[in-house]
Design an enzyme around this catalytic site. Structure first.
Site, PDB file in Angstrom:
ATOM      1  N   TRP A 100       0.714  -2.829 -63.109  1.00 52.10           N
ATOM      2  CA  TRP A 100       1.039  -1.934 -61.988  1.00 52.10           C
ATOM      3  C   TRP A 100       1.271  -0.513 -62.484  1.00 52.10           C
ATOM      4  O   TRP A 100       0.831   0.452 -61.860  1.00 52.10           O
ATOM      5  CB  TRP A 100       2.239  -2.451 -61.206  1.00 52.10           C
ATOM      6  CG  TRP A 100       1.979  -3.796 -60.602  1.00 52.10           C
ATOM      7  CD1 TRP A 100       2.621  -4.959 -60.880  1.00 52.10           C
ATOM      8  CD2 TRP A 100       0.971  -4.133 -59.630  1.00 52.10           C
ATOM      9  NE1 TRP A 100       2.092  -5.989 -60.151  1.00 52.10           N
ATOM     10  CE2 TRP A 100       1.077  -5.520 -59.377  1.00 52.10           C
ATOM     11  CE3 TRP A 100      -0.012  -3.404 -58.956  1.00 52.10           C
ATOM     12  CZ2 TRP A 100       0.242  -6.180 -58.481  1.00 52.10           C
ATOM     13  CZ3 TRP A 100      -0.848  -4.062 -58.062  1.00 52.10           C
ATOM     14  CH2 TRP A 100      -0.715  -5.426 -57.836  1.00 52.10           C
ATOM     15  N   ASP A 167       8.710   2.998 -59.526  1.00 54.22           N
ATOM     16  CA  ASP A 167       8.179   1.921 -58.700  1.00 54.22           C
ATOM     17  C   ASP A 167       9.182   0.768 -58.812  1.00 54.22           C
ATOM     18  O   ASP A 167       9.285   0.129 -59.855  1.00 54.22           O
ATOM     19  CB  ASP A 167       6.797   1.504 -59.225  1.00 54.22           C
ATOM     20  CG  ASP A 167       6.233   0.289 -58.498  1.00 54.22           C
ATOM     21  OD1 ASP A 167       6.910  -0.238 -57.595  1.00 54.22           O
ATOM     22  OD2 ASP A 167       5.104  -0.139 -58.842  1.00 54.22           O
ATOM     23  N   LYS A 191       8.984  -8.058 -51.392  1.00 53.42           N
ATOM     24  CA  LYS A 191       9.719  -8.909 -52.334  1.00 53.42           C
ATOM     25  C   LYS A 191      11.158  -9.074 -51.843  1.00 53.42           C
ATOM     26  O   LYS A 191      11.541 -10.139 -51.407  1.00 53.42           O
ATOM     27  CB  LYS A 191       9.693  -8.331 -53.754  1.00 53.42           C
ATOM     28  CG  LYS A 191       8.423  -8.685 -54.501  1.00 53.42           C
ATOM     29  CD  LYS A 191       7.424  -7.620 -54.455  1.00 53.42           C
ATOM     30  CE  LYS A 191       6.381  -7.694 -55.523  1.00 53.42           C
ATOM     31  NZ  LYS A 191       5.069  -8.145 -55.082  1.00 53.42           N
TER      32      LYS A 191
HETATM   33  N1  PLP Z   1       4.140  -2.418 -58.086  1.00 49.73           N
HETATM   34  C1  PLP Z   1       4.705  -3.591 -58.436  1.00 49.73           C
HETATM   35  C2  PLP Z   1       5.805  -3.596 -59.450  1.00 49.73           C
HETATM   36  C3  PLP Z   1       4.266  -4.785 -57.842  1.00 49.73           C
HETATM   37  O1  PLP Z   1       4.825  -5.947 -58.182  1.00 49.73           O
HETATM   38  C4  PLP Z   1       3.224  -4.740 -56.891  1.00 49.73           C
HETATM   39  C5  PLP Z   1       2.736  -5.973 -56.249  1.00 49.73           C
HETATM   40  O2  PLP Z   1       3.111  -7.078 -56.577  1.00 49.73           O
HETATM   41  C6  PLP Z   1       2.657  -3.500 -56.570  1.00 49.73           C
HETATM   42  C7  PLP Z   1       3.146  -2.364 -57.179  1.00 49.73           C
HETATM   43  C8  PLP Z   1       1.555  -3.377 -55.560  1.00 49.73           C
HETATM   44  O3  PLP Z   1       2.134  -3.438 -54.313  1.00 49.73           O
HETATM   45  P1  PLP Z   1       1.303  -3.400 -52.951  1.00 49.73           P
HETATM   46  O4  PLP Z   1       0.573  -4.699 -52.859  1.00 49.73           O
HETATM   47  O5  PLP Z   1       2.370  -3.215 -51.927  1.00 49.73           O
HETATM   48  O6  PLP Z   1       0.373  -2.245 -53.014  1.00 49.73           O
END
Ligand code: PLP
Length: 355
Positions: A100, A167, A191
């Site tokens: 991520w 994030d 989550k």
């Molecule tokens: N950042 C983290 C730490 C994540 O765990 C996730 C998805 O599991 C994301 C970003 C991506 O999120 P989204 O699906 O809301 O774009």
């Protein structure tokens, strides 16, 4: 009920799901569904106002910050952060701690220069790098506080000379944070906060509007701040269920109380992983996540049989991410400790059977 260890969307409190279901049929007894009322109605304005208020209360958000409920998931924020904060000739610093974080920094490269100041990629992201200097001339410094796929978490945040952007998709509301240490925090809801469909952004107003760039209205934080998250039709249902979940969290005693529960759950599970000869953890001990517990079988040939046993015990969502393998037990806020004990019992039973 199943024991839901799924990583995302994750588990929501059962009572919240029941309230949400009622709201879908008849919202607060007004004879209309939450899905039918106007987002400009006093009823929905009250929902949004309460959601914002709960975020501010639970995280102790100081003056000078705006709380937004946007759309597009955390992945959209990967781009909106540099779009709004990184001038074309500027530089952003990123800590690369997983897929991520990597996706976030790749988006930033479309807007300006990116410096990866430390990375654990060479070790398949099994630890959090700690030895680095944050450049004082960067426009911002980006971290991923919990690495959902690998099961690592920053247990201490660095002191940054430039606005820190985080994030927090997979550990927001799981423990207290000092919002004043951050320029911007973002988190997909799915989550610890609510259903997929809304993304929380907490931003320090004074860092905005400095890139000199023209930004399309929907992607422009100041436009969203001015519109109070209602520049266009907001994700009404996702905000409603998030508000109900935040109410639930407040009633439980807030982030301080949930942190204790989360630690008790994670500690119990890690003790079993370290004790049980059939399983082992994969990440550096100091960086183990309290939200996503990753582990493997000491003998990989056992993995299929353990998943079958989990299935028998109504334990769902423990298969590891496809890029890592093994197992990942996501133990988000709403997962009761009784479910963790069901998993631990299954691990012990499995060890007995395979002596
Ligand atoms: N950042 C983290 C730490 C994540 O765990 C996730 C998805 O599991 C994301 C970003 C991506 O999120 P989204 O699906 O809301 O774009």
């Amino acid at each position: 009920m199943k024991h839901n260890f799924g990583a995302g969307p994750g588990i929501l409190p059962h009572e919240v799901l029941k309230q949400a279901a009622e709201g879908v049929v008849d919202f607060n007894g007004i004879g209309l569904s939450i899905l039918e009322i106007s987002h400009r109605s006093p009823e929905f304005e009250a929902v949004l106002a309460e959601a914002v208020k709960l975020v501010k209360e639970l995280l102790n958000v100081p003056e000078g910050y705006s709380v937004l409920f946007l759309q597009g998931g955390a992945s959209t924020q990967f781009a909106l952060v540099p779009f709004n904060l990184l001038p074309q000739d500027g530089k952003a610093a990123y800590l690369e701690t997983g897929v991520w974080a990597n996706k976030a920094l790749k988006e930033a490269k479309n807007f300006g220069n990116v410096e990866i100041i430390a990375s654990s990629k060479a070790d398949n992201f099994t630890y959090i790098p700690k030895d680095y200097t944050i450049p004082a001339d960067a426009s911002y410094f980006h971290i991923t506080t919990n690495n959902t796929i690998y099961g690592t978490q920053l247990h201490e945040y660095p002191k940054s000379p430039v606005p820190m952007v985080a994030d927090m998709s997979s550990d927001i509301f799981s423990h207290p944070i000092n919002v004043a240490d951050f320029g911007l925090i973002y988190a997909g809801a799915q989550k610890n906060m609510g259903p997929a469909g809304t993304t929380l952004v907490i931003v320090k107003n004074e860092i905005l509007g400095k890139t000199g760039r023209t930004i399309p209205a929907m992607f422009d934080y100041p436009t969203q701040v001015e519109g109070g998250s209602m520049y266009n039709t907001p994700p009404v249902f996702a905000i409603y269920v998030s508000m109900l979940t935040l109410r639930w969290l407040k009633a439980k005693g807030g982030v301080e109380a949930i942190e204790k529960e989360n630690k008790a759950k994670a500690d119990a599970l890690y003790v079993e992983i370290d004790r049980n000869p059939l399983f082992k953890a994969v990440c550096a001990k100091d960086d183990r996540s309290y939200m996503n517990v990753t582990f493997v079988c000491t003998n990989p040939e056992h993995e299929k049989a353990f998943l079958e046993l989990c299935d028998e015990k109504d334990i769902v969502g423990v298969k590891g991410h496809r890029s890592v393998g093994g197992f990942r037990a996501s133990i988000y806020n709403a997962l009761p400790i009784t479910s963790v004990h069901v998993l631990i019992d299954a691990m012990q039973e499995f060890a007995e059977k395979n002596k």
